[in-house]
Design an enzyme around this catalytic site. Sequence first.
Site, mmCIF file in Angstrom:
data_model
loop_
_atom_site.group_PDB
_atom_site.id
_atom_site.type_symbol
_atom_site.label_atom_id
_atom_site.label_comp_id
_atom_site.label_asym_id
_atom_site.label_seq_id
_atom_site.Cartn_x
_atom_site.Cartn_y
_atom_site.Cartn_z
ATOM 1 N N ILE A 54 -10.181 -7.877 -1.630
ATOM 2 C CA ILE A 54 -7.752 -7.531 -2.605
ATOM 3 C C ILE A 54 -6.569 -8.378 -1.987
ATOM 4 C CG2 ILE A 54 -6.490 -6.083 -3.271
ATOM 5 C CD1 ILE A 54 -9.206 -6.501 -4.881
ATOM 6 N N ASN B 38 6.413 6.632 -5.154
ATOM 7 C CA ASN B 38 5.228 5.835 -4.658
ATOM 8 C C ASN B 38 4.508 7.267 -3.568
ATOM 9 O OD1 ASN B 38 3.589 4.190 -3.627
ATOM 10 N ND2 ASN B 38 5.103 3.688 -1.486
ATOM 11 N N LYS C 184 -0.632 8.311 -8.568
ATOM 12 C CA LYS C 184 0.839 8.773 -7.939
ATOM 13 C C LYS C 184 1.481 10.124 -8.284
ATOM 14 C CE LYS C 184 2.517 4.365 -8.751
ATOM 15 N NZ LYS C 184 3.346 4.851 -8.080
ATOM 16 N N GLU D 220 -4.662 -11.722 6.010
ATOM 17 C CA GLU D 220 -3.468 -10.921 6.023
ATOM 18 C C GLU D 220 -3.322 -10.061 7.327
ATOM 19 O OE1 GLU D 220 -1.800 -8.709 3.192
ATOM 20 O OE2 GLU D 220 -3.566 -10.176 1.300
ATOM 21 N N ARG E 61 7.267 10.044 12.823
ATOM 22 C CA ARG E 61 5.963 10.365 12.094
ATOM 23 C C ARG E 61 4.565 10.925 13.323
ATOM 24 N NH1 ARG E 61 4.042 4.145 11.209
ATOM 25 N NH2 ARG E 61 4.946 3.726 13.193
ATOM 26 N N HIS F 143 -10.827 3.827 0.242
ATOM 27 C CA HIS F 143 -9.078 4.559 0.893
ATOM 28 C C HIS F 143 -9.967 6.417 1.618
ATOM 29 C CE1 HIS F 143 -7.519 3.377 -3.136
ATOM 30 N NE2 HIS F 143 -6.369 3.059 -2.475
ATOM 31 N N SER G 234 -5.897 -8.125 1.797
ATOM 32 C CA SER G 234 -6.135 -7.580 3.727
ATOM 33 C C SER G 234 -7.618 -7.085 4.516
ATOM 34 C CB SER G 234 -5.525 -6.576 3.983
ATOM 35 O OG SER G 234 -5.214 -4.902 3.300
ATOM 36 N N GLU H 229 4.544 2.368 -11.113
ATOM 37 C CA GLU H 229 5.797 3.262 -9.738
ATOM 38 C C GLU H 229 7.157 3.357 -11.036
ATOM 39 O OE1 GLU H 229 7.207 3.228 -5.535
ATOM 40 O OE2 GLU H 229 4.866 2.703 -6.553
HETATM 41 N N1 GLN Z 1 -2.998 -8.106 -1.181
HETATM 42 C C1 GLN Z 1 -2.561 -6.360 -0.615
HETATM 43 C C2 GLN Z 1 -3.856 -6.358 0.682
HETATM 44 O O1 GLN Z 1 -4.938 -6.336 0.560
HETATM 45 C C3 GLN Z 1 -3.039 -5.483 -1.551
HETATM 46 C C4 GLN Z 1 -2.796 -4.021 -0.678
HETATM 47 C C5 GLN Z 1 -2.195 -2.968 -1.753
HETATM 48 O O2 GLN Z 1 -2.285 -3.506 -3.288
HETATM 49 N N2 GLN Z 1 -1.904 -1.963 -1.700
HETATM 50 O O3 GLN Z 1 -3.941 -5.257 1.766
HETATM 51 ZN ZN ZN Z 2 -4.197 -2.067 -4.043
#
Ligand code: GLN
Ligand code: ZN
Length: 754
Positions: free
Chosen positions: A430, A119, A114, A483, A15, A694, A432, A604
């Site tokens: 959501i 992915n 996507k 998370e 990477r 993002h 994390s 996906e």
């Molecule tokens: N619960 C996950 C987070 O918040 C969802 C991540 C995702 O949708 N890619 O990171």
């Molecule tokens: Zn998401």
Amino acid sequence: MKTSIIGFPRVGEVRELKFATENYFRNEISAEELENKGKELRDKHWKLLVDQGIDFIPSGDFSFFDTTLDAAVLLNIVPKKYQQLKLSPLETYFALARGYQGEAGDVTALAMKKWFNTNYHYMVPEIDDETELKLVGDSLFTAFNEAKKAGIITRPTIIGPFTLLKLATYHGTKQAADFYEDAINAYAQIFDRLVKAGCEWIQIDEPALVLDLSTAEVQQFKQLYQKLLAKKVNLKVLVQTYFGDVRDVYQELIELPFDGIGLDFIEGRKTVSLLEKYGFPKEKLLFAGIVNGKNIWKNNYEVTLTLLEKIQTFGNVVLNTSCSLLHVPFTLANESALTKEVTNYFSFAVEKLAELNDLKKISTDKDGNQAILNANTALFKKERFSKNEQVAQQVDLLTEQDFIRLPVLAERATIQKDKLNLPILPTTTIGSFPQTKEVKQNRAKFKKGEITEREYTAFNQQKIAECVAFQEEIGLDVLVHGEFERNDMVEYFGESLDGYLFTEKAWVQSYGTRCVKPPIIWGDVSRSQPITVAYSKYAQTLTNKPMKGMLTGPVTILNWSFPREDISLRESTLQLALAIQEEVLDLEANGIEIIQIDEAALREKLPLRQTDWHSEYLDWAIPAFRLVHSKVKPTTQIHTHMCYSEFADIIQDIDNMDADVISFEASRSNLDILDALKAIDFQTQVGPGVYDIHSPRVPSVNEIEATIHNILNKLPIEKIWVNPDCGLKTRGVPETEASLKNLVLAAKKVRGGV
Ligand code: GLN
Ligand code: ZN
């Protein structure tokens, strides 16, 4: 016979590109240093391809973020608001990719979607009536010249005009076809410049040809290429397709004056029958995608050779991968933890090059290469998957009742409302929170045995406590634990399930600098002990507000793993669903009242052709999700989350998942999805993301307020939740805190006003 590949993983063996780019984003290295890193990697990869005996070597498959974006920039498809920033070309490029907030101005990033059924995510080019499509950039030529200097004549690759214009969004009155003339001129100019530079072949990717195409589109494609190919002089053009077969356009395709046609024999279920029905022109090269560019399993040479024999009766074959190797990890060479027993069955990008070479050798001289063939055949004769009879039986015994949750959604909504006592427009996240250096270090140290489990857990608990305190302080309604113990939402579960294997360095690019390391399903899947209960339970002790339990759903776990190929995807998914069901019931039994089961990747594996959607996928994927939560109490509120905006066309199926609440990405797609929700009278409560996570940009209170109002214009207030559009793990702390504060303030202001 020759070998070819469609593209190579540009992110690098370990990477390198990701890290260099992120260093650049943090101003730790200069633009020049980043450019040099890119150059170094391109050079290394070309040489590697040469060493592995690949005959057709691509250039232009490298990118600092995304090749669709590269093509857009090369062709001047850059909306005015980015041009007006007057940044350097590289800065403008990254402003398109990630948004920009600084002295020069404030713009959001382009939408991201996507890439077909993968992915990988591409940046969606934005076109308006003022867009002047013309050749302005020179990245493609620079790359070609670089390789040439190193003594390698590459085959430049670029996304084709048909696909590029089909994937773009249009903000004005003009549509794709209105730009064909300009596109023809621009691509013709590309041809010209490449020929002058000494180029022999160009590869034009037209994956959109594997989609369902209308007769009008087929005609448009035909006319577009009739005109464009009339302009090629001294250049050979390969039109490359992948991710399926080209049944709607095959006849037109073989009649056009292409010099090579790339077809997919792995995902293209009808490719062979198309050859049988319509033949293949003798004067053209058939680039046959016979080595899977998406899976990590070794190629079965006997099967492939039989297929090849058949294909060769139709035309002159070049051995090719089925799609770009971008979608598989770089190399097996750095996997030291897995035994040879296991890795013997694997093949990543570099190993796939060797497979192409093996197949070439065997097909040219079978006797001389019998040993290679024998070793491969022997491998496929051995029984390799670990079985668990009990799991298989459990799946067999499932009945219709197992997939139905009672009472029905509307009744549950009333029951839950009384129980949870949330305000209107409840706010949540959501799942994390930022994965800071310390958070990652904690996991890394534990993994390496540098700290004890106690120390590891204590650190996570400390982070959870801080995270909960912050959420309480700013006034969020439904809290999360953050998370911090999770590397990745799929890998984390895979690690705790039996039947999974893990790699150390097998990263695959997901978007930009983001890579994922999909775990490998190696055997029957089962859960031997609770996975998330301890942290969720701990987090709940810290607050009187509801703490959401956080799980990943079976379809997403499957779609983000490398799946087995000896049993059906349906069967693997049901095994996963039963395992996650146990986890859901354990969380419930431990006092967690709201459980979110993420199905970030539901879409996906949706077949690219609509006719296959239900029979091949949704008919088992949606029930698999229902199986996970069908046994919970009516008071337990089930949430789900999806990461993408394009689900207007499967909206009914999403409602049929029968979750109580769903959150999804919407901010980057201008909330288009709301109309679809309204149209089908969507039953599930919804949290359309009110800002884009993002990008590091901080949305203002006013901005979020306006977004909430937009949502309320379309949907009833009692069904709406307010949340960001995805998890916050990739974001920095300051921007996250600022954004969430604004989010809560905006929700409160709107509540106050109604
Ligand atoms: N619960 C996950 C987070 O918040 C969802 C991540 C995702 O949708 N890619 O990171
Ligand atoms: Zn998401």
